[in-house]
Scaffold this active site. Structure first.
Site, short mmCIF file in Angstrom:
data_model
loop_
_atom_site.label_atom_id
_atom_site.label_comp_id
_atom_site.label_asym_id
_atom_site.label_seq_id
_atom_site.Cartn_x
_atom_site.Cartn_y
_atom_site.Cartn_z
N GLY A 173 -14.70 2.56 -16.65
CA GLY A 173 -13.40 1.99 -16.30
C GLY A 173 -13.43 0.98 -15.16
O GLY A 173 -12.53 0.95 -14.33
N GLU A 218 -12.51 -2.05 -23.05
CA GLU A 218 -12.84 -3.38 -23.58
C GLU A 218 -14.19 -3.86 -23.06
O GLU A 218 -14.71 -3.30 -22.08
CB GLU A 218 -11.74 -4.37 -23.21
CG GLU A 218 -11.38 -4.36 -21.76
CD GLU A 218 -10.10 -5.14 -21.45
OE1 GLU A 218 -10.10 -5.88 -20.46
OE2 GLU A 218 -9.14 -5.03 -22.24
N TYR A 221 0.83 -1.21 0.00
CA TYR A 221 0.00 0.00 0.00
C TYR A 221 0.86 1.25 0.00
O TYR A 221 0.50 2.25 -0.62
CB TYR A 221 -1.01 -0.02 1.16
CG TYR A 221 -2.24 -0.81 0.78
CD1 TYR A 221 -3.25 -0.22 0.01
CD2 TYR A 221 -2.39 -2.14 1.14
CE1 TYR A 221 -4.37 -0.95 -0.38
CE2 TYR A 221 -3.50 -2.88 0.75
CZ TYR A 221 -4.49 -2.27 0.00
OH TYR A 221 -5.58 -2.98 -0.40
N CYS A 234 -4.14 1.45 21.29
CA CYS A 234 -4.24 0.04 21.73
C CYS A 234 -3.02 -0.80 21.35
O CYS A 234 -2.97 -1.99 21.66
CB CYS A 234 -5.52 -0.60 21.18
SG CYS A 234 -5.42 -0.97 19.43
N GLN A 249 -15.05 3.19 -6.80
CA GLN A 249 -14.37 2.05 -6.16
C GLN A 249 -12.91 2.39 -5.91
O GLN A 249 -12.18 1.62 -5.30
CB GLN A 249 -14.44 0.82 -7.07
CG GLN A 249 -15.84 0.34 -7.36
CD GLN A 249 -15.83 -0.68 -8.49
OE1 GLN A 249 -15.63 -1.86 -8.27
NE2 GLN A 249 -16.03 -0.21 -9.71
N ASN A 250 -12.48 3.54 -6.43
CA ASN A 250 -11.06 3.89 -6.33
C ASN A 250 -10.75 4.49 -4.96
O ASN A 250 -11.56 5.22 -4.40
CB ASN A 250 -10.69 4.88 -7.42
CG ASN A 250 -10.90 4.28 -8.80
OD1 ASN A 250 -11.03 3.06 -8.92
ND2 ASN A 250 -10.95 5.11 -9.82
N VAL A 251 -9.58 4.18 -4.49
CA VAL A 251 -9.16 4.68 -3.17
C VAL A 251 -8.13 5.80 -3.34
O VAL A 251 -7.48 6.21 -2.38
CB VAL A 251 -8.57 3.52 -2.32
CG1 VAL A 251 -9.62 2.45 -2.07
CG2 VAL A 251 -7.32 2.91 -2.98
N ASN A 296 -15.54 2.03 -21.44
CA ASN A 296 -14.46 1.12 -21.08
C ASN A 296 -13.61 0.85 -22.31
O ASN A 296 -14.08 0.95 -23.44
CB ASN A 296 -15.03 -0.20 -20.53
CG ASN A 296 -14.01 -0.96 -19.69
OD1 ASN A 296 -12.90 -1.24 -20.13
ND2 ASN A 296 -14.38 -1.29 -18.46
N HIS A 306 -14.89 1.88 -1.57
CA HIS A 306 -13.82 1.00 -1.07
C HIS A 306 -12.83 1.72 -0.17
O HIS A 306 -11.71 1.24 0.02
CB HIS A 306 -13.09 0.33 -2.25
CG HIS A 306 -13.92 -0.69 -2.95
ND1 HIS A 306 -13.60 -1.21 -4.19
CD2 HIS A 306 -15.08 -1.30 -2.60
CE1 HIS A 306 -14.51 -2.10 -4.56
NE2 HIS A 306 -15.43 -2.15 -3.61
#
Ligand code: OAD
Length: 256
Positions: A195, A223, A75, A158, A109-111, A221, A127
């Protein structure tokens, strides 16, 4: 030698008319919209060090339990690519679309935060967001921690590992994101999928839900995807080329 510019795209007039008069539009974006900003999509081959891993194998709670350092570093690698990228013409054109449509919702959905950087306002982060960090134990966002050199760093409250605030395979989408998305999809006149390979649930169900509520379905898109045969309009190609031209066609008086 000079390059001949690509000829302008031609859009079906029914699509242009419908968008011009639409009041309720939902856009769903996936990794493809950020590909032209230089961010690898999920199902593209990974580069360099990461060629031996599949993204799907790193984005799971099991992977984090087994090897938290590997997942944190993957990440960190993605965050670094994203931090050095900027919104492309597709992200910017969606800001203009939002300005024109009275009731507009962008579900991503992109972060990567690129829609936010571009200036989009009503965004459902389906997401999560790679620039936020949360405690893997308490599940709450953590903004500062002690840098002891340990990877991943630990929660100051914690002492459990910190992790990116993204949704991994096998985890639930937040209730707030899910219900807001369902509400807007059930009520939209036009649903535009951009996309995304449409392979990951529950995001993949959103266009089908829109169809059940008699929305017009548009797919942009490079494809074909499992959604393509259900779409009313299929615009095949680069989203960074298609979306700005579509907006300019629908609202020719807008500033470029
Ligand atoms: P994918 O990598 O599965 O799909 C990217 C899609 O974008 C493909 O269908 C490509 O054809 C298309 N594409 C690529 N470049 C494009 C361009 N310039 N213009 C238009 N289309 C283009 O990414 P997602 O569908 O976003 O989830 O993946 C969905 C989810 O799976 C991600 O959010 C992530 C992933 O694993 C989690 O991490 C939970």
């Amino acid at each position: 030698m000079t390059e001949t510019p690509a000829p302008p795209l031609i859009f079906p007039s029914e699509l242009v008319q419908t968008l011009r008069s639409a009041h309720r539009v939902v856009v769903l974006t996936g990794a493809g919209i950020s590909a032209e900003s230089g961010i690898p999509t999920f199902r593209q081959a990974q580069t360099g060090l990461w060629t031996q891993y599949r993204a799907e194998d790193l984005a799971t709670p099991e992977a984090f339990r087994k090897n938290p350092r590997l997942v944190w570093e993957w990440y960190a690698w993605r965050r670094n690519i994203i931090a050095n990228s900027k919104p492309n013409p597709a992200h910017l054109a969606l800001v203009k679309l939002e300005d024109q449509i009275p009731n507009f919702t962008l579900i991503t959905q992109n972060v990567d935060n690129l829609h936010q950087t571009a200036g989009s306002r009503k965004i459902i982060e389906f997401h999560g967001n790679i620039f936020r960090t949360k405690c893997s134990n308490e599940n709450r966002v953590v903004e500062t921690w002690f840098d002891t050199g340990e990877v991943p760093p630990r929660c100051p409250s914690c002492n459990h590992f910190l992790r990116p605030d993204v949704v991994w395979f096998g985890e639930l989408i937040s209730e707030a994101a899910l219900s807001a998305a369902f509400r807007s999809v059930q009520d939209c006149q036009v649903f535009i999928s951009i996309g995304t390979s449409g392979l990951v649930e529950p995001a993949a169900s959103l266009p089908r839900l829109a169809l059940q509520h008699e929305s017009l379905l548009v797919e942009i898109n490079l494809e074909p995807t499992p959604l393509t045969h259900q779409a009313d309009f299929i615009l095949q190609g680069l989203s960074g080329r298609i979306i700005p031209q579509l907006i300019a066609k629908v609202w020719p008086d807008l500033q470029p």
